[in-house]
Design a protein around this motif. Structure first.
Motif, PDB file in Angstrom:
ATOM      1  N   LEU A 135       0.314  -6.638  13.672  1.00 45.55           N
ATOM      2  CA  LEU A 135      -0.580  -5.893  12.740  1.00 45.55           C
ATOM      3  C   LEU A 135      -1.708  -6.634  12.200  1.00 45.55           C
ATOM      4  O   LEU A 135      -2.780  -6.123  12.394  1.00 45.55           O
ATOM      5  CB  LEU A 135       0.477  -5.205  11.755  1.00 45.55           C
ATOM      6  N   PHE A 136      -1.632  -7.847  11.682  1.00 42.74           N
ATOM      7  CA  PHE A 136      -2.485  -8.757  11.203  1.00 42.74           C
ATOM      8  C   PHE A 136      -3.715  -8.970  12.242  1.00 42.74           C
ATOM      9  O   PHE A 136      -4.810  -8.791  12.029  1.00 42.74           O
ATOM     10  CB  PHE A 136      -2.042  -9.868  10.590  1.00 42.74           C
ATOM     11  N   SER A 138      -4.447  -7.443  15.003  1.00 43.59           N
ATOM     12  CA  SER A 138      -5.031  -6.323  15.504  1.00 43.59           C
ATOM     13  C   SER A 138      -6.040  -5.893  14.497  1.00 43.59           C
ATOM     14  O   SER A 138      -7.017  -5.242  14.747  1.00 43.59           O
ATOM     15  CB  SER A 138      -3.919  -5.051  15.862  1.00 43.59           C
ATOM     16  N   SER A 139      -5.633  -5.928  13.275  1.00 35.52           N
ATOM     17  CA  SER A 139      -6.646  -5.477  12.279  1.00 35.52           C
ATOM     18  C   SER A 139      -7.728  -6.451  12.106  1.00 35.52           C
ATOM     19  O   SER A 139      -9.248  -6.111  11.770  1.00 35.52           O
ATOM     20  CB  SER A 139      -5.945  -5.626  10.801  1.00 35.52           C
ATOM     21  N   ALA A 143     -11.761  -5.507  13.031  1.00 41.03           N
ATOM     22  CA  ALA A 143     -12.759  -5.864  12.058  1.00 41.03           C
ATOM     23  C   ALA A 143     -13.931  -6.686  12.820  1.00 41.03           C
ATOM     24  O   ALA A 143     -15.095  -6.904  12.179  1.00 41.03           O
ATOM     25  CB  ALA A 143     -12.303  -6.549  10.970  1.00 41.03           C
ATOM     26  N   ARG A 200      -2.141  -1.328  18.603  1.00 38.57           N
ATOM     27  CA  ARG A 200      -1.680  -0.485  17.449  1.00 38.57           C
ATOM     28  C   ARG A 200      -1.209   0.789  17.919  1.00 38.57           C
ATOM     29  O   ARG A 200      -0.194   1.401  17.381  1.00 38.57           O
ATOM     30  CB  ARG A 200      -2.768  -0.330  16.502  1.00 38.57           C
TER      31      ARG A 200
END
Length: 316
Positions: A135-136, A138-139, A143, A200
């Motif tokens: 999750l980190f 992919s974020s 960005a 995600r």
């Protein structure tokens, strides 16, 4: 099903006509006179008579409505017009550059889908730490703009470490190894955000599918959890991923513009930028229309595939 496909094709044709109209108007609203730009490029100051004569030869003196009608007629006959710079058919320019852009898009899609589905499925199955890590990551990937990733890769891998070429294009006929080396960095730059989105979506879809009653029933009757997860949960969770993949492939047509320029990759981006710089209306219109047509075609393929996989999707 035939009615569903026909409806999607009709919608796509109407949308393409809207795109053709908007790009025609937008290009002609750009300040500057193409005839004067062409004559100025010869190194001399053009006279007003020479500019007026060239405008007549190129058809730029005609009313905008008549130019639009002629352009639609040419499109109906499979012609995208001729470049204002040298009179060469726009289709010839696009035919040379399009395969190189398609190579980037196809390679990026393969890498992103394989990596994204794997990471997303593992994140949904493994422990909390790996899930948070994905999750980190992919974020962060979403960005970071592709052109920023491209610059960082050129500086770090191409200049500092000198592991791979920092730019340029080598045709596959000149050596498969050299071709792949030149392909790696642009594909990695374009794949970061694509992979993040796919991972995600895969994670969310797998988690939602794993909560279904039929999954618990399959495990209750004695099927191995690994078998249920791979053969049933993941396969049934890939339908939303297919939709996202189609949309992202279309988005890559626009996303490659800056990345190709950064890596000196001779694709459609250079053609488009040169057309805008030289006020070459047919060239700009041709590139944008072809890109829009591919984007619309990809969406139609995704819609039809979704309808085949899930009959409920045909109702929309």
């Amino acid at each position: 099903m035939l009615f569903y496909v026909a409806k999607r094709l009709a919608t796509g044709a109407a949308l393409l006509l809207v795109v053709v109209t908007l790009i025609f108007i937008a290009v002609h609203l750009v300040p500057g006179d193409p005839a004067r730009t062409i004559l100025t490029g010869t190194g001399s100051t053009p006279t007003e008579e020479a500019v007026a004569q060239l405008r007549t030869e190129l058809g730029l003196n005609l009313p905008l409505g008549e130019q639009y009608t002629r352009y639609l007629s040419d499109l109906a006959h499979g012609s995208l017009g001729h470049s204002l710079q040298d009179g060469r058919p726009v289709t010839a320019y696009i035919g040379e550059r399009m395969p190189r852009t398609i190579q980037l898009i196809v390679a990026t899609t393969l890498v992103s889908v394989l990596a994204g589905v794997t990471l997303g499925a593992l994140a949904a199955r493994r422990g909390r730490f790996f899930d948070r890590f994905v999750l980190f990551g992919s974020s962060l990937g979403i960005a970071i703009p592709a052109y920023v990733a491209a610059i960082l890769l050129i500086f770090g891998v191409g200049v500092q470490l000198q592991w791979l070429p920092s730019g340029g294009y080598t045709d596959i006929s000149e050596g498969f190894g050299l071709y792949v080396q030149g392909l790696i960095l642009p594909v990695v730059a374009l794949s970061i955000g694509f992979t993040a989105i796919v991972s995600r979506m895969t994670r969310a879809s797998v988690l939602a599918t794993a909560r279904q009653d039929w999954v618990r029933t399959a495990e209750a009757v004695g099927l191995r959890r690994r078998t249920v997860f791979i053969r049933h949960v993941v396969r049934n969770a890939l339908t939303p991923v297919l939709t996202v993949t189609g949309l992202q492939m279309g988005a890559l047509l626009g996303g490659t513009v800056i990345v190709e320029r950064v890596f000196s990759w001779p694709g459609l981006s250079g053609l488009l930028i040169d057309g805008v710089t030289n006020r070459d209306y047919p060239l700009v219109q041709g590139v944008v229309i072809v890109a829009a047509a591919i984007f619309i075609a990809l969406n139609i393929v995704v819609d039809v595939s979704y309808g085949l996989l899930d009959p409920r999707g045909r109702r929309s």
